[in-house]
Each structure stands twice: as C-alpha cells, then as structure tokens.
Scaffold this motif. Sequence first.
Motif, mmCIF file in Angstrom:
data_model
loop_
_atom_site.group_PDB
_atom_site.id
_atom_site.type_symbol
_atom_site.label_atom_id
_atom_site.label_comp_id
_atom_site.label_asym_id
_atom_site.label_seq_id
_atom_site.Cartn_x
_atom_site.Cartn_y
_atom_site.Cartn_z
ATOM 1 N N GLY A 67 41.496 32.672 50.004
ATOM 2 C CA GLY A 67 40.488 31.743 50.179
ATOM 3 C C GLY A 67 40.739 30.239 50.592
ATOM 4 N N GLU A 205 38.605 30.626 31.647
ATOM 5 C CA GLU A 205 37.894 31.781 32.298
ATOM 6 C C GLU A 205 37.355 32.739 31.259
ATOM 7 N N ASP A 493 32.236 27.914 43.871
ATOM 8 C CA ASP A 493 32.505 28.308 42.533
ATOM 9 C C ASP A 493 33.319 26.795 42.011
ATOM 10 N N LEU A 524 33.437 33.452 48.163
ATOM 11 C CA LEU A 524 34.823 33.852 47.575
ATOM 12 C C LEU A 524 35.177 34.904 48.674
ATOM 13 N N ARG A 526 36.754 38.441 49.090
ATOM 14 C CA ARG A 526 36.976 39.672 48.061
ATOM 15 C C ARG A 526 37.539 40.801 49.038
ATOM 16 N N ASP A 527 38.023 41.910 48.442
ATOM 17 C CA ASP A 527 38.689 42.873 49.088
ATOM 18 C C ASP A 527 37.516 43.772 49.947
ATOM 19 N N LYS A 531 35.250 43.889 45.832
ATOM 20 C CA LYS A 531 35.899 43.444 44.561
ATOM 21 C C LYS A 531 36.509 42.237 44.523
ATOM 22 N N LYS A 532 36.540 41.437 43.454
ATOM 23 C CA LYS A 532 37.362 40.206 43.375
ATOM 24 C C LYS A 532 38.768 40.350 43.366
ATOM 25 N N SER A 534 42.540 40.075 42.369
ATOM 26 C CA SER A 534 43.426 39.590 41.091
ATOM 27 C C SER A 534 44.455 40.447 41.241
ATOM 28 N N ARG A 537 44.455 43.984 39.577
ATOM 29 C CA ARG A 537 43.691 44.869 40.413
ATOM 30 C C ARG A 537 44.660 45.315 41.543
ATOM 31 N N THR A 540 45.379 41.761 45.610
ATOM 32 C CA THR A 540 45.546 40.131 46.443
ATOM 33 C C THR A 540 46.493 40.613 47.850
ATOM 34 N N ASP A 568 29.649 35.342 49.170
ATOM 35 C CA ASP A 568 30.981 35.994 49.028
ATOM 36 C C ASP A 568 31.201 37.072 50.356
#
Length: 881
Positions: A67, A205, A493, A524, A526-527, A531-532, A534, A537, A540, A568
């Motif tokens: 990001g 969060e 965000d 954002l 994402r992959d 997907k976000k 993290s 998961r 990253t 995104d």
Amino acid sequence: MTTEPDTQAPLTPSTELSTKYTPAEVEGPLYERWVEAGYFTPDSSSDRPPYSIVIPPPNVTGTLHLGHALDHTLMDALTRRRRMQGYEVLWLPGMDHAGIATQNVVERELAKHEGKSRHDLGREAFVERVWKWKEESGGKITGQMRRLGDGVDWSRSRFTMDEGLSRAVQTIFKRLYDDGLIYRAERIINWCPRCQTALSDIEVEHSDDEGELISIRYGDGENAIVVATTRAETMLGDTAVAVHPDDERYAHLVGTEVELPLTNRRIPIIADEHVDPSFGTGAVKVTPAHDPNDFEIGQRHGLPNITVMDERAVITASGPFFGLDRFEARPAVVAALREDGRIVAEKRPYVHAVGHCSRCDTVVEPRLSLQWFVKVETLAKEAGDAVRDGRVNIHPPELAKRYFDWVDNMHDWCISRQLWWGHRIPVWYSPDGEVRCVGPDEEPPGREWTQDPDVLDTWFSSGLWPFSTLGWPDDTADLRKFYPTSVLVTGYDIIFFWVARMMLFGLYAMDGKQPFDVVALHGLVRDKYGKKMSKSRGNTVDPLDWMDAYGSDALRFMLARGANPGSDQASSEEWVAGARNFCNKLWNATRFALLNGADASAELPSELSPADRWILSRLHTVLAEVDDLYERYEFAKLTDILYHFAWDEVCDWYVELAKPELAAGGAQADTTRAVLGHVLDRLLRVLHPVTPFVTEALWTALTGQESVVIAEWPKADPSRHDPAAEAEIEALQRVVTEVRRFRSDQGLKPTQRVPARLDGLDTAGLAAHSTLIRSLVRLDPPGDEFAPSASVSIGGFAGSAQVDVAVDTSGTIDVAAERRRLEKDLAAAEKERAQNAGKLGNEAFLAKAPDAVVVKVRERLAAAESDLTRLQAQLAALPTA
C-alpha cells in the motif's frame, strides 16, 4: 531546472547499451546521482509556479508494505511530471512517531531482552530508550523509499517529534485551548485494557466474533421487563432500563422502578427515542459508564455513572465477582442469573461486531474516563464547507459523500493517550487545583506544579503535517511558497481519520486556507484473488522481494496500472513479471534504434511516409490523452494507454515497418531515423514518471543529455493528427494480421517463405505497400509454376474493397502430418458444436439457465461452426498425394 532538447548543445548519444537490462546494476547508482545533483531539492525563492506534496508519514515502527509502495509510486509520478513541466516541486518526506505502536514495540523488546517493563526504567529513561530505537530502526523505511525511486527532498525530511514539529503541536494546542476548543471531561472512550490507554477510532479494528446473547428478566410479575446483552458482566453497572416513548407494551412501566438482579439495587424504567422498539424485546439495559450510547441516554436523563471495571478490565463492583477479569466475570454472572431464575433465553454462538485494539488485538472496552477532547463542531463545519465551495476537490468525486458523512456527523475528538511516548500535553496543575496551558515560548510554572501525564493522540500531530513540516508557526519561505499543498494522495480508508483532521487544523491555523487543493484517493492493494492482505492469511508481500526479483520500475508499473481512483486493486508476482517484460521491450527497442542510428535531435522533414505520419499521429494523440488522464488522477488508464502504445504500436509495428526502410538506406532511412528518435525520445519522457530508472538509462543514451528528470515534459502537437495515415496503416495492419493468422492455420512456420499472389491491394489503397507487406508476412512473388493450394479473402476496407491472398504450400509442409492435425482439430470442433447445439435444443436448460449463460452457449456454437467451415476448407485444399 528543465531543459529543452532542441536548444541543447550538440548531442552525444550512446550506442553502447548492454544486450540485456539488469535493474540491479542501474537503479542504485542512478538514484544516488539524482540526489547528489539536487534535482529533488526545490528553491522556495524561485518564480516558478509551486507544486507540493507532503508524504503521508509512514510509522517509524516498521517497513513499507505494498500500500505504501502504491502511495509513493503515484506521488512520485505526479511530482516528476510537474518538475518536467517547469514547476518548482517539493515532495517532502518524513515519518510519524506512531505513539502506541512504537511504545508497544519497545516494551516488547524490553521484556524480551531484559525482562523489564517501562515502569522498571521510569518515564524519562524509557523515552530515551524509544528515541534510541527510533534512530536504529527508522532507516529501514528510508532505504525502501530510495529503492523505490522516491524523488523526495531529503534535506527537508521531518519527524513528528522533531523540535520544529513539537513547537507546532504546542502552539496549536495553546490556541485551541485559549479559544475554548480543547477541554477536559469524563466521556466514554475506546479503551485497551492491555495497552492501558484510550484509542482513536482508527486504532480499533472490528471483526465478526462469536459470542453470546443473553436475555435477562429484570423484576417480577406484571412489572417484569426483559433485556438482552452480549456483555452480561456490565449489568452490574446498570442504572436504568430504557424503552421507546411510543412503545405501548411498556407505557405502563415508564416512571416505575425495577429490581436489578444480583445487586440489591432498584433502577428506573425510562423512555428515550434512541431505543429501537423493533429490535429484540424493545427494552434495553442502560450502563452509562460502559457504553457510548448508554452514556448519552444517561446524560439526557441524569442517570448516575457506575463504573464496575478498572483500567485492566477487572471487576471492581463489590460482591462475589470482585477481582475477576471481565471474561471470567461474564460466565460467572450468567451462572448466577441462571441460578436466580433470571435467564429467559441464551443464544450461542451469537456472531456480532467486536472492536479490537489494532496493535495488540485485545478486545476494546468502552470506558468512562477523564480525557482531553477537541470540540469539533465549528471546525468540522469549516472542513465540510471547504469541499462544498470547491477550495478542496476530492477525486473520485463520488467519495466526497463519505467525507461529508464523517465531518457532518463528527463527535468531539478524544486526543489524550495514557502513554509515555508522544507529545506531552502542555497543561500544568497547581497543588490547589489551578490549571495552566503553556505555549512553546512560555516557561513552565513553578516546581510545585505538575504536568499532565498524558500524551497526545498521534493523529493530533500528523493533523498538522501539511503546514508544520513547512515551518509553521513561523512565517517561512517554504510556507509562503508551498502552502496550500497541491495534492494529497492517500487511501480512502483513512479519509475519516487523517484527511478530515488535517482539514480541521489546516483551516483553523492557516486562516481558512485549505491544507491541500486536491485529495486523490486510491484503494487498497489486495492479492491476485482480491483478498485483503494479512499475516494470518499468509498473503502479504514485502515490496523489496519483488523489486529484487524484477526491478523497481516493474513493481511501480504494475501498481500504477491497477490504480483506478478510489478502487481496490489486485496484485500478483506474475503481473510484476509482465511489467518487467515491458521494461525489457523498451530496452530492446531503444537498443535497436541506437544501433540503427536513430537521431532524437534531427529535424523532422516535411515529406514523411504514411508509416511515419501514422506513428507521429498516434504519439501526439497519446500525449494528449495522457495529459488529460493525469489531471483526473486516472493512473490505471494512462498507464494502460502507454503500455499498449509502446508495446503494440511502437515496438511491434513501427519498429517492424522501419526495418525495411533502414535496410534500404538513402533519404527515407534518414527520415526513419529521425522519426524513430523523435518518437522514442517523447515516449521515454512520458513514461519516466512511472518507470524512472529504465527511462533514465535509455533516454540519456538516446539523447546524450544530462537527465530525463529535468527534461521538458512532451507536449501534444495537434497538427500531427493525421486520420488518413492512421486509416491507411490500420488497413495495412489488418492485411498483415489476417495473413499471419492464415499462415498459422496452414501450418506454416513464422520464418518460412512461400510464394503467394496478392490481389486487390490497389482498391484497398495499399498498392504502395505491396513490397512491405510481403516482407512482413514472408510471402515471395509467384513464379512461373505457381499453383495456389490455399487462399483467404480479407474485407473491411473502404468501398467494400477486398484483398485476396493465395499461397502455394506445395513442398513446404508435411501433408500427412498437417492432415492429422487438421482432422484432430475438426473432431474437437464437431464435439464442441454437438455439445452446444444439444444444450440449445434442451427446453429444460433454456428455461432454467440465466440469459447470459444462454448467450455464451450460442456464441460457442457459432464459433464451433465457424471453425468447422475453416478446417474443412483447409483439409480440402491439401494436396491429395
């Protein structure tokens, strides 16, 4: 600092580009040369128009993620372009002290290596330890920024706790305090029992957690009333039950009292419009000291605030639950209520939104606490008006609604934190209770006075970033030149938390002048599956890994190409590899041009070939489109346009069209060299903001000039627009593309030459290109024994003209092998036709399938039938012997 290529001294271009582009060998030395040359250090006294961006300061705690890399790529592209356009550009770097995050990191390190807490060291020694950690760890971010190619002015780098910014914090706190806009009061705030501090909303969060919903009966008989809660332990602090004023079910109970179970207390039943009569039983328990909505109800009705938990979330209410942690107390309270016959219903699991501390993942506890607040009503109105009246433009415009939803409904902002690392609140207390706020140029009061132990929310100091970094509260040359800043590039965000707070403070401190003219919001990263990213998961990505493997330009190009405003974007290593291939394509094309004498300094002659006119027309159309898209912050679109122009039109077409001209020599070859140099010069310049390293290496080799960083931004020339040339070359491209496809269908290798007859080129307006077309598609003129074995007709030209191509493949292919290939393909096409025809003949399928699915099946049937016709014709055309 810009230079005009046409007015430079004689050029000394290089032809010594290596055969392969190796980013690791190029990027580091180029960046250091840029910094040493002072390209990124602006002169605040110049008369050039200003353009400024202050970097969203990354937290000193860690490293840049994808990001950040996106943020920095877009800011770097904007500032590099403006610099080339002749602006005095300041891109100011810096870092945020990140109060709670940094303190947590150092506390963990202290416990891990020394077995100590901050309290063992004491406040002063602990803060010294944090400063030491910051000096040792802060360089990681700086190194990443240099690797990425950030064109920032390192000489102006700032830190939110350096001397100048600390002075700014004290100054604005004092002004707000004196104006009655900062006050101290007991309010419900987000509290982390582990970090033992208040939290801002952005430090919380929310996630959907499994819990329980317990329905409890308060009172007995006709006066009984049922409430439901996910936090049974808080009922120990209830001071009322509330119902809606219009709820007839409870009208007879309003104004009465009911016994609160387990406590030997009676509490009133009150009517309040906040209650939703359609939710649950329509009655809610009111715990003013442990819920923000309940606190507001309590304020309206004068209810007492009974705190039943301490700062560690341990029960303090006297009785059997005293000393239990909240999560130990919850089942104990439920068990006691069940034993007392008070449980009406229990729902487990009950999934509901739960706030967690973003730093340690502890469940946040709403808590009544004495804190410092900013009164935001008038400040927020100004922040909303600045966007409504056009002083600040939000891109994309549709995200302005989110901004208004926040600033138009903003609550007073809790700015105090129970930490040791941060800006200490500049308020002092005397032994007899006197309170004094001390400004930066004032001496603290006497020795018997004590300073408030709390520090300010990190967002307080970062809210001053656009003007504190330029020297405010002093009247500095930088502040006069570069404020308001030109654009803020950031993720959507944090529009509520950081963008809005910079607006509050900027308009207040700078007499109504906005902190930035434009807010450009991106989404954002994402992959590749959307997907976000993290750690949990495992998806990253460290930007350095991709930069090491493919080069910084490849990472930047991939990120920019996905950056649609406010949306995104997905990312993947395969796409970075594709961007690396694009850089290689540029390298090879420029190397070819240099080896063939391309001349970027030559005047373009008035007599140009259709191919020359076409590529110049396309170039200047692209330049105009890119300029327009930059002004609208459409990075994905402008990058995609440049990708396809560079790869498809320049490399795949113009370079190929140029090869026969260059090989022939003479005046036309000189013209081609001039056009090729002209196009590559401007293409590399317009690509430079997104891919700075490879374009610098290529442009300086092509032109012999100092640096593309300070070259003039290429301007579109409308006089180069040539629809006739574009139509002519598009017709040529159609013929070449169709013949290549035809050759492939015939099983001919790309390099294999065969005799062919071309008919209709004259009516299609392509007679002058006959030799060129034959060269591009490997077709020889027909000989005396020419015997066509296959043909293709190509339409779509003006006036219904048609080009017919017949080839003689005798002796050029293995007939038996080709027949086997075609028969295999024919069988596959027949199977595809049968399957799709069967579906369309099935009434049940047609009745149930969505329209879009039926359309797809029809398309597949039509494609299969077309393939059958083509393959049958190819089989029939094969020699029989």
